[in-house]
Motif scaffolding. Structure first.
Motif, short mmCIF file in Angstrom:
data_model
loop_
_atom_site.label_atom_id
_atom_site.label_comp_id
_atom_site.label_asym_id
_atom_site.label_seq_id
_atom_site.Cartn_x
_atom_site.Cartn_y
_atom_site.Cartn_z
N CYS A 11 41.93 36.40 27.92
CA CYS A 11 43.30 36.79 28.28
C CYS A 11 43.49 38.30 28.30
O CYS A 11 44.19 38.83 29.17
CB CYS A 11 44.29 36.15 27.31
SG CYS A 11 44.39 34.36 27.49
N THR A 12 42.84 39.01 27.38
CA THR A 12 42.94 40.47 27.37
C THR A 12 42.29 41.06 28.61
O THR A 12 42.84 41.97 29.25
CB THR A 12 42.28 41.04 26.09
OG1 THR A 12 42.94 40.48 24.95
CG2 THR A 12 42.38 42.55 26.05
N ALA A 14 41.88 39.56 31.50
CA ALA A 14 42.71 39.22 32.65
C ALA A 14 43.97 40.10 32.69
O ALA A 14 44.34 40.61 33.76
CB ALA A 14 43.11 37.75 32.60
N ALA A 15 44.61 40.29 31.55
CA ALA A 15 45.82 41.12 31.51
C ALA A 15 45.53 42.56 31.90
O ALA A 15 46.28 43.17 32.68
CB ALA A 15 46.45 41.07 30.11
N ALA A 16 44.43 43.10 31.41
CA ALA A 16 44.08 44.48 31.74
C ALA A 16 43.78 44.64 33.22
O ALA A 16 44.29 45.56 33.87
CB ALA A 16 42.88 44.92 30.89
N SER A 17 42.98 43.73 33.77
CA SER A 17 42.62 43.87 35.18
C SER A 17 43.83 43.64 36.09
O SER A 17 44.00 44.34 37.10
CB SER A 17 41.48 42.92 35.55
OG SER A 17 41.86 41.58 35.36
N LEU A 18 44.69 42.69 35.75
CA LEU A 18 45.89 42.46 36.57
C LEU A 18 46.87 43.62 36.47
O LEU A 18 47.52 43.98 37.46
CB LEU A 18 46.56 41.15 36.17
CG LEU A 18 45.80 39.88 36.56
CD1 LEU A 18 46.44 38.66 35.93
CD2 LEU A 18 45.75 39.73 38.06
N THR A 19 46.99 44.22 35.29
CA THR A 19 47.89 45.37 35.12
C THR A 19 47.40 46.55 35.94
O THR A 19 48.17 47.19 36.67
CB THR A 19 48.00 45.75 33.63
OG1 THR A 19 48.52 44.63 32.91
CG2 THR A 19 48.92 46.95 33.43
N TRP A 38 61.77 39.04 30.59
CA TRP A 38 60.75 39.30 29.57
C TRP A 38 60.53 38.08 28.69
O TRP A 38 59.41 37.78 28.28
CB TRP A 38 61.15 40.50 28.71
CG TRP A 38 60.88 41.82 29.36
CD1 TRP A 38 61.79 42.69 29.88
CD2 TRP A 38 59.60 42.41 29.59
NE1 TRP A 38 61.17 43.78 30.42
CE2 TRP A 38 59.81 43.64 30.25
CE3 TRP A 38 58.29 42.02 29.31
CZ2 TRP A 38 58.77 44.48 30.63
CZ3 TRP A 38 57.25 42.87 29.68
CH2 TRP A 38 57.50 44.07 30.32
N LEU A 41 58.45 35.69 30.69
CA LEU A 41 57.09 36.23 30.77
C LEU A 41 56.34 35.99 29.45
O LEU A 41 55.17 35.59 29.46
CB LEU A 41 57.14 37.72 31.09
CG LEU A 41 55.81 38.41 31.35
CD1 LEU A 41 55.07 37.78 32.52
CD2 LEU A 41 56.03 39.89 31.60
N THR A 45 53.07 33.63 28.91
CA THR A 45 51.88 34.19 28.27
C THR A 45 51.40 33.29 27.14
O THR A 45 50.22 32.94 27.07
CB THR A 45 52.18 35.60 27.74
OG1 THR A 45 52.60 36.42 28.82
CG2 THR A 45 50.97 36.20 27.08
N THR A 49 49.15 30.44 29.25
CA THR A 49 47.89 31.19 29.33
C THR A 49 47.11 31.10 28.03
O THR A 49 46.08 30.44 27.96
CB THR A 49 48.18 32.66 29.70
OG1 THR A 49 48.97 32.68 30.90
CG2 THR A 49 46.90 33.42 29.93
#
Length: 130
Positions: A11-12, A14-19, A38, A41, A45, A49
């Motif tokens: 998840c980290t 994925a979150a980093a690459s999507l951000t 928020w 969201l 999450t 996820t």
């Protein structure tokens, strides 16, 4: 590795690459979200996820990769059914036939590979890779 650690890593990443990706194409606009946004969201999450991936990895450890991958093919079917039940989405002939095909495939694969045969095969693969 524990399922929680594995899901945190997935998840980290994925979150980093999507951000980064959304920032690069100019689609990252966190200031436009409302408090309600928020909240949704955060719910997505945690439940959809992190929770889902943690449960998948925990199940993977218990039932093995073959059974887990076969059962994971049912996920799109469940998504479509939930969209129908919760949001009133209409299902056309293509969706119904596709869902029936997924269910038939899962049943056929489970009937074809009895649990004992799968366990023996996975044990053999595990010994070969160790």
């Amino acid at each position: 590795m524990r399922p929680q650690i594995l899901s945190a890593l997935v998840c980290t990443g994925a979150a980093a690459s999507l951000t980064v990706g959304s920032a690069l194409i100019g689609q990252l606009r966190p200031g436009e979200l409302t408090v309600s946004g928020w909240g949704w969201l955060a719910s997505l999450t945690v439940v959809s996820t992190v929770g889902a991936i943690s449960l998948f990895f925990a199940g993977l450890r218990r039932v093995g990769p073959t059974t887990a991958s076969i059962l994971a093919t049912v996920e799109p079917l469940v998504t479509v059914l939930l969209a129908y039940l919760i949001f009133g989405e209409r299902l056309g002939a293509v969706q119904l036939v596709g869902g029936a095909l997924v269910l038939c495939a899962v049943l056929a694969l489970n009937a074809r590979w009895p649990r004992r045969a799968v366990a023996v095969r996975e044990a053999a693969i595990g010994r070969a890779t160790a």
